[in-house]
Design a protein around this motif. Structure first.
Motif, mmCIF file in Angstrom:
data_model
loop_
_atom_site.group_PDB
_atom_site.id
_atom_site.type_symbol
_atom_site.label_atom_id
_atom_site.label_comp_id
_atom_site.label_asym_id
_atom_site.label_seq_id
_atom_site.Cartn_x
_atom_site.Cartn_y
_atom_site.Cartn_z
ATOM 1 N N ASP A 281 -2.844 -7.895 11.948
ATOM 2 C CA ASP A 281 -2.181 -6.261 12.123
ATOM 3 C C ASP A 281 -0.753 -6.557 11.693
ATOM 4 O O ASP A 281 -0.136 -7.319 12.389
ATOM 5 C CB ASP A 281 -2.808 -5.608 13.077
ATOM 6 C CG ASP A 281 -4.153 -5.192 13.073
ATOM 7 O OD1 ASP A 281 -4.709 -5.217 12.005
ATOM 8 O OD2 ASP A 281 -4.973 -4.695 14.226
ATOM 9 N N ASP A 311 -1.197 -4.225 -4.379
ATOM 10 C CA ASP A 311 -1.608 -4.508 -3.053
ATOM 11 C C ASP A 311 -3.169 -4.135 -2.958
ATOM 12 O O ASP A 311 -3.520 -2.864 -3.260
ATOM 13 C CB ASP A 311 -0.816 -3.700 -2.059
ATOM 14 C CG ASP A 311 -1.173 -3.911 -0.746
ATOM 15 O OD1 ASP A 311 -2.265 -4.330 -0.128
ATOM 16 O OD2 ASP A 311 -0.339 -3.934 0.221
ATOM 17 N N GLY A 314 -4.102 -4.499 2.071
ATOM 18 C CA GLY A 314 -4.508 -3.231 3.078
ATOM 19 C C GLY A 314 -3.789 -3.446 4.275
ATOM 20 O O GLY A 314 -2.525 -3.288 4.153
ATOM 21 N N ARG A 315 -4.351 -3.240 5.242
ATOM 22 C CA ARG A 315 -3.672 -2.854 6.788
ATOM 23 C C ARG A 315 -2.455 -4.122 6.985
ATOM 24 O O ARG A 315 -1.567 -3.654 7.511
ATOM 25 C CB ARG A 315 -4.682 -2.891 7.930
ATOM 26 C CG ARG A 315 -4.392 -2.744 9.184
ATOM 27 C CD ARG A 315 -5.355 -2.741 10.315
ATOM 28 N NE ARG A 315 -4.881 -2.373 11.509
ATOM 29 C CZ ARG A 315 -4.831 -1.111 12.002
ATOM 30 N NH1 ARG A 315 -5.437 -0.131 11.304
ATOM 31 N NH2 ARG A 315 -4.367 -0.802 13.183
ATOM 32 N N PHE A 318 0.328 -3.450 3.698
ATOM 33 C CA PHE A 318 0.661 -2.233 3.275
ATOM 34 C C PHE A 318 2.181 -1.617 3.592
ATOM 35 O O PHE A 318 2.675 -1.130 2.762
ATOM 36 C CB PHE A 318 -0.381 -1.073 3.414
ATOM 37 C CG PHE A 318 -0.220 0.023 2.302
ATOM 38 C CD1 PHE A 318 -0.913 -0.258 0.976
ATOM 39 C CD2 PHE A 318 0.436 1.251 2.749
ATOM 40 C CE1 PHE A 318 -0.835 0.833 0.149
ATOM 41 C CE2 PHE A 318 0.526 2.192 1.574
ATOM 42 C CZ PHE A 318 0.160 1.946 0.294
ATOM 43 N N THR A 333 -2.375 0.262 -5.137
ATOM 44 C CA THR A 333 -3.560 -0.008 -4.376
ATOM 45 C C THR A 333 -4.690 0.023 -4.773
ATOM 46 O O THR A 333 -5.130 1.150 -5.513
ATOM 47 C CB THR A 333 -3.238 0.516 -2.835
ATOM 48 O OG1 THR A 333 -4.268 -0.095 -1.893
ATOM 49 C CG2 THR A 333 -3.226 1.941 -2.815
ATOM 50 N N SER A 336 -8.628 -2.603 0.562
ATOM 51 C CA SER A 336 -8.002 -2.853 1.747
ATOM 52 C C SER A 336 -9.068 -3.801 2.795
ATOM 53 O O SER A 336 -9.720 -3.424 3.463
ATOM 54 C CB SER A 336 -7.976 -1.453 2.614
ATOM 55 O OG SER A 336 -7.276 -0.490 2.030
ATOM 56 N N TYR A 340 -8.827 -0.545 6.319
ATOM 57 C CA TYR A 340 -8.572 0.781 5.722
ATOM 58 C C TYR A 340 -7.252 1.556 6.309
ATOM 59 O O TYR A 340 -6.867 2.426 5.669
ATOM 60 C CB TYR A 340 -9.848 1.469 5.543
ATOM 61 C CG TYR A 340 -10.978 0.733 4.858
ATOM 62 C CD1 TYR A 340 -10.905 0.860 3.320
ATOM 63 C CD2 TYR A 340 -11.739 0.480 5.760
ATOM 64 C CE1 TYR A 340 -11.961 0.263 2.661
ATOM 65 C CE2 TYR A 340 -12.885 -0.219 5.090
ATOM 66 C CZ TYR A 340 -13.052 -0.437 3.464
ATOM 67 O OH TYR A 340 -14.168 -1.104 2.977
ATOM 68 N N HIS A 342 -3.982 2.341 7.273
ATOM 69 C CA HIS A 342 -2.513 1.581 7.158
ATOM 70 C C HIS A 342 -1.558 2.354 7.854
ATOM 71 O O HIS A 342 -1.615 3.658 8.062
ATOM 72 C CB HIS A 342 -2.274 1.909 5.465
ATOM 73 C CG HIS A 342 -3.176 1.232 4.669
ATOM 74 N ND1 HIS A 342 -3.201 1.112 3.300
ATOM 75 C CD2 HIS A 342 -4.391 0.330 4.891
ATOM 76 C CE1 HIS A 342 -3.950 0.595 2.690
ATOM 77 N NE2 HIS A 342 -4.718 -0.130 3.625
ATOM 78 N N GLN A 343 -0.474 1.845 8.258
ATOM 79 C CA GLN A 343 0.680 2.305 9.047
ATOM 80 C C GLN A 343 1.858 1.764 8.171
ATOM 81 O O GLN A 343 2.008 0.628 8.088
ATOM 82 C CB GLN A 343 0.716 1.696 10.309
ATOM 83 C CG GLN A 343 -0.405 2.225 11.159
ATOM 84 C CD GLN A 343 -0.140 1.860 12.684
ATOM 85 O OE1 GLN A 343 0.628 2.096 13.517
ATOM 86 N NE2 GLN A 343 -1.145 1.247 13.321
ATOM 87 N N TYR A 344 2.813 2.720 7.939
ATOM 88 C CA TYR A 344 3.940 2.350 7.279
ATOM 89 C C TYR A 344 5.063 3.380 7.858
ATOM 90 O O TYR A 344 4.740 4.764 8.137
ATOM 91 C CB TYR A 344 3.841 2.393 5.786
ATOM 92 C CG TYR A 344 3.561 3.525 5.276
ATOM 93 C CD1 TYR A 344 4.380 4.386 4.717
ATOM 94 C CD2 TYR A 344 2.272 3.960 4.881
ATOM 95 C CE1 TYR A 344 4.007 5.753 3.983
ATOM 96 C CE2 TYR A 344 1.722 4.990 4.137
ATOM 97 C CZ TYR A 344 2.765 5.907 3.960
ATOM 98 O OH TYR A 344 2.424 7.157 3.110
#
Length: 452
Positions: A281, A311, A314-315, A318, A333, A336, A340, A342-344
Motif C-alpha cells: 500500500d 498503470d 492500481g493501489r 497510482f 489505467t 488495479s 481498486y 486508489h489514493q492520490y
C-alpha cells in the motif's frame, strides 16, 4: 476423442468438418459454483484448489455465434480473479446475464468455463454469421458486445452490453471448444503457431487502446512513457508499442532478471522497484516521496519527466503515477491488480493540468489494428512458458504469484507446440529468435514449473 476433434487434428477441410457430429460434451478448465466460499477467511487463495479440468456440456449455438475448436489459449489475470472468487464470484455475472433470457440463459450454469484468449479453427457457424466459414483459422477478441445497442457503433467498449468473454460470460477459451460471437473474430496471423497466436489479443489489444488509440493516451514520436509491470503481459506489449511508435519506454520491474528481459525487448530505461522501496500500500504522502525518487531516475536517464504513465497495478502505484507524470501529462489505467481503492494528492492533478484516462480492453477495430501489427511482424508474441490444459492450475498459480514474465500459454487441442504455421516464409524472414524473445535457454528461473 470425438470424430470432430479427430478431424480438426488431422487438418480436415471445411466439408469434412461440417459432416462430423459436434460432441455432446467437451474438456474444459472451469470453476464450480459450489466452491465459491472455499477461500473465506483464507490468506493464500491458492487457485489450484478451485480450478478443475473436466467434461462440461456442449452449449447450443446462437445465430450470431460460432463454435471454435480451440488449439491454444493463454492465462490472463482475470482467470486469477475468477479462481479466487474475487472481488466477487464470477457466477454473479453469469446469473445477471442469464436473466436476460433467450440464448443468454445458457450462461447461468453451476460451472464457469474460463479463458479470454484463444486461437483455433471454426467448426460451426450460426445462421446469422456472414463473414466467417467453417475451417477458418481465427483468434478471438475478449470483448463481447451488443451490436444492436446504438453506442456500440461508435465504440463497442462503451456499450452497456459489453462483457469480457470467459470472465463475465461462460464457455471461455481454456477448453477444447469455445462459443464466441462472430463479432469477436479476427484472422489468425499465418506465421504464428497456435500458442503464439493465442497469447496476444487481450493484453496487446488492451495496451494498444491505452497507448495508441485516440481513445487512450495517443502517444507520439519522442514521448517518454513510464510502464509499470513492464515484464508482464500488458507491460511487455506496451514496451513494444512505445518503441514502434518512436517513444522512449521506461519500464518498472520487480527483479534484475526481469530487467534483463525487458531490456532485450528494447526498453530504454529499466527501474527495479525494490531500489526505491515501491511495494504494498502507498499513502498519498508515500507517493510523493517515492515519486520524487522515481522522477529523479527518469530525468537522469531521459532528461525529462514522463509524458504518459501506463498503470494497471492500481493501489500500490497510482498515487506515484499521478505525481510523477509531467505537467499536462496523462495517466492511463486499465486495472488495479493490487487494489481498486486508489489514493492520490489531487493538487498534483488539477494544479498541473494532468489527465487520468480510463481504458478497458479494446473495441474490435482496435483489436484488428493490433492484430495487423502482429501479421506485419511489428509486434511479436511474448510467451515465456506453455502448459497443457490439464495443468491449468499450475499455470494460473504462476501468474497469481507473479513468477512469470510476458504471457503463459496453454495448449488445448494442439498436441504439441509449434503447430499451426501456414506462412513459413514470413516466419523465416522474421526469425525464430525475434518471435520468441522470452523463451531463450537463459530464460528466468521465475518461469519454471516448480511448485510454490
Amino acid at each position: 476423442m470425438s470424430s470432430l476433434t479427430e478431424a480438426v487434428l488431422a487438418g480436415a477441410g471445411p466439408k469434412e468438418l461440417q459432416r462430423e457430429k459436434v460432441p455432446d460434451e467437451y474438456l474444459a478448465a472451469h470453476l464450480r459454483k459450489e466452491d465459491a466460499g472455499i477461500f473465506t477467511g483464507v490468506e493464500d487463495k491458492d487457485v489450484r484448489k478451485s480450478l478443475r479440468v473436466g467434461m462440461v456440456p456442449m452449449p447450443e449455438l446462437a445465430p450470431d455465434e460460432v463454435l471454435v475448436a480451440v488449439m491454444a489459449s493463454s492465462v490472463n489475470y482475470n482467470s486469477v480473479w475468477s479462481a479466487m472468487f474475487e472481488p466477487i464470484p464470477t457466477f454473479t455475472f453469469l446469473e445477471r446475464y442469464g436473466r436476460e433470457g433467450g440464448h443468454a440463459a445458457r450462461h447461468d450454469q453451476p460451472y464457469h468455463v474460463l479463458g479470454s484468449d484463444a486461437a483455433g479453427v471454426i467448426v460451426r457457424v450460426g445462421s446469422g454469421t456472414r463473414r466467417w466459414r467453417v475451417g477458418d483459422h481465427v483468434v478471438v477478441s475478449c470483448m463481447q458486445v451488443d451490436d444492436q445497442e446504438p453506442v456500440t457503433h461508435a465504440d463497442g467498449v462503451l456499450g452497456s452490453g459489453q462483457r469480457a468473454w470467459g470472465f463475465e460470460t461462460n464457455f471461455g477459451g481454456l477448453a477444447h471448444y469455445t462459443v464466441v460471437r462472430a463479432s469477436q473474430l479476427l484472422p489468425k496471423p499465418a506465421h504464428l503457431t497456435w500458442e503464439e497466436a493465442a497469447a496476444n489479443l487481450l493484453t496487446a489489444g488492451t495496451a494498444y487502446r491505452m497507448l495508441i488509440s485516440d481513445r487512450g493516451a495517443r502517444i507520439k514520436l519522442g514521448d517518454v512513457v513510464l510502464i509499470w509491470g513492464a515484464a508482464g503481459g500488458l507491460g511487455a506489449y506496451a514496451v513494444q508499442l512505445v518503441k514502434n511508435a518512436g517513444g522512449i519506454p521506461v519500464g518498472v520491474v520487480g527483479s534484475e532478471e526481469k530487467a534483463r528481459l525487458v531490456r532485450a525487448l528494447g526498453c530504454d530505461v529499466v527501474v527495479n522497484r525494490a531500489e526505491i522501496g515501491i511495494g504494498g500500500d502507498t499513502t498519498p504522502e508515500d507517493a510523493i516521496t517515492l515519486g520524487r525518487q522515481l522522477g529523479r531516475i527518469i530525468r537522469r536517464e531521459t532528461g525529462e519527466d514522463p509524458h504518459v504513465v501506463f498503470d494497471f497495478v492500481g493501489r500500490a502505484t497510482f498515487g506515484i503515477s499521478v505525481f510523477v507524470v509531467r505537467r499536462g501529462g496523462t495517466v492511463v489505467t486499465c486495472g488495479s491488480s493490487t487494489g481498486y481503492q486508489h489514493q492520490y494528492d489531487n493538487r498534483y492533478l488539477w494544479m498541473h493540468l494532468k489527465r487520468i484516462v480510463g481504458s478497458h480492453a479494446a473495441n474490435l477495430q482496435e483489436m484488428g489494428e493490433c492484430n495487423r501489427l502482429f501479421t506485419l511482424g511489428k509486434l511479436v508474441p511474448l510467451l515465456s512458458d506453455v502448459y497443457p490444459l490439464e495443468e491449468i492450475g499450475a499455470a494460473v498459480r504462476l501468474v497469481q504469484q507473479n513468477r512469470h514474465v510476458g504471457k503463459v500459454g496453454v495448449l488445448c487441442l494442439a498436441p504439441r507446440e509449434g503447430l499451426g504455421v501456414t506462412d513459413p516464409e514470413l516466419r523465416a524472414r522474421i526469425g525464430e529468435k525475434r518471435l520468441n524473445p522470452l523463451r531463450s535457454p537463459a530464460r528466468s528461473s521465475a518461469c519454471n514449473r516448480s511448485p510454490a
